[in-house]
Design an enzyme around this catalytic site. Sequence first.
Site, PDB file in Angstrom:
ATOM      1  CE  LYS A 152      44.652  45.180  38.620  1.00  0.00           C
ATOM      2  NZ  LYS A 152      44.363  43.867  37.690  1.00  0.00           N
TER       3      LYS A 152
HETATM    4  N1  PPE Z   1      42.403  38.111  39.521  1.00  0.00           N
HETATM    5  C1  PPE Z   1      43.227  38.528  38.386  1.00  0.00           C
HETATM    6  C2  PPE Z   1      44.781  37.869  38.096  1.00  0.00           C
HETATM    7  C3  PPE Z   1      42.898  39.560  37.828  1.00  0.00           C
HETATM    8  O1  PPE Z   1      43.799  40.279  36.997  1.00  0.00           O
HETATM    9  C4  PPE Z   1      41.661  40.303  38.004  1.00  0.00           C
HETATM   10  C5  PPE Z   1      41.423  41.571  37.395  1.00  0.00           C
HETATM   11  C6  PPE Z   1      40.829  39.987  39.259  1.00  0.00           C
HETATM   12  C7  PPE Z   1      41.387  38.518  39.569  1.00  0.00           C
HETATM   13  C8  PPE Z   1      39.506  40.209  39.495  1.00  0.00           C
HETATM   14  O2  PPE Z   1      39.660  41.501  40.389  1.00  0.00           O
HETATM   15  P1  PPE Z   1      38.887  42.953  40.264  1.00  0.00           P
HETATM   16  O3  PPE Z   1      38.904  43.244  38.932  1.00  0.00           O
HETATM   17  O4  PPE Z   1      39.259  43.793  41.466  1.00  0.00           O
HETATM   18  O5  PPE Z   1      37.423  42.395  40.733  1.00  0.00           O
HETATM   19  N2  PPE Z   1      41.738  41.764  36.204  1.00  0.00           N
HETATM   20  C9  PPE Z   1      41.835  43.008  35.622  1.00  0.00           C
HETATM   21  C10 PPE Z   1      42.892  43.095  34.290  1.00  0.00           C
HETATM   22  C11 PPE Z   1      42.026  42.967  32.866  1.00  0.00           C
HETATM   23  C12 PPE Z   1      43.038  42.970  31.764  1.00  0.00           C
HETATM   24  O6  PPE Z   1      43.204  42.215  31.057  1.00  0.00           O
HETATM   25  O7  PPE Z   1      43.826  44.025  31.742  1.00  0.00           O
HETATM   26  C13 PPE Z   1      40.433  43.542  35.191  1.00  0.00           C
HETATM   27  O8  PPE Z   1      39.586  42.912  35.235  1.00  0.00           O
HETATM   28  O9  PPE Z   1      40.592  44.938  35.415  1.00  0.00           O
END
Ligand code: PPE
Length: 296
Positions: free
Chosen positions: A150
């Site tokens: 990430k």
């Molecule tokens: N895919 C992507 C590309 C992504 O950024 C997130 C989280 C997820 C999947 C889901 O991952 P998880 O949060 O571990 O379930 N996206 C973060 C960014 C938000 C933002 O705009 O900044 C979040 O949800 O925290």
Amino acid sequence: MDGTLVPYDQANVHILTHSLHYGLSVFEGMRCYQTDDGRSAIFRAIEHIRRLFDSAHIVEMTIPFSQEEILKACVDVVRVNRLAECYIRPIAFYGEGEMGLSARGNAVRVAVAAWPWGAYLGDDAAEQGVRLKTSSFVRFHHNSIPPHAKASGPYINSILAGYEARRHGYDEALLLDVNGYVAEGSGENFFIVRDGEVRTPPVTSCLPGITRASVIRILRDAGIGISEQLFPRDAVYIADEAFMTGTAAEVTPVRELDDRVIGDGKPGPITLKVMEVFRAALRGRDPRYRSWLYYV
Ligand code: PPE
């Protein structure tokens, strides 16, 4: 910031901060919820910190703190700001000093910020479901940018996809991978349901979401079939239900993709079930998932 609590207006960096120029930083996003007994808890904090260190490992960055120290910093930031509920953003990045792509000597700096953050995809998203558009921007191949990290730079891909979808009146983008299979949303993992079976893309072109992992566990515990499998966009058109998951987005129903109504255009029974169990889990109401809560 770098091991000490710093007031908001002093939490600044130099303009030659290396990561600002080249996008090489790693970060996390977690939510802290007020549970039913009044105490606040960070949802799956240990898993998020672990992923932060996985991300750093992938990009060859050494975080100058232990996982325990970062976790403690997250708790401290929530506590001193007296936030009952918030979003927490740890970030590790290269500071100023040397410029250029080959610079290796810059200090790794670490900060944790927290702020209140409401519904990510709109206030009525949880009830109405969101409308998606397949993006003209393709999710990067895992040999270009590793999906398990990430990292900040890759979010250009998400931001461009999100701009495009919203400019055309949709709530969010759905990105395909380089082979044309569904990958994920700009900031969310993606699931479909057909005939009672749930499918989500494998983690080859999407982030290994912690909400995604939680939902897979919830589905398995509920005896609902779930497989990690590639599928094309038309599988979404003919799905009975679809939903997105993410820390910010939580579990959000999807009602349309590319102007095709999914199912009857309302959150379906499996989506509603997942939303209900997920909500109970983060409020500390479900003993099966109590270990997911890290009380502050
Ligand atoms: N895919 C992507 C590309 C992504 O950024 C997130 C989280 C997820 C999947 C889901 O991952 P998880 O949060 O571990 O379930 N996206 C973060 C960014 C938000 C933002 O705009 O900044 C979040 O949800 O925290």
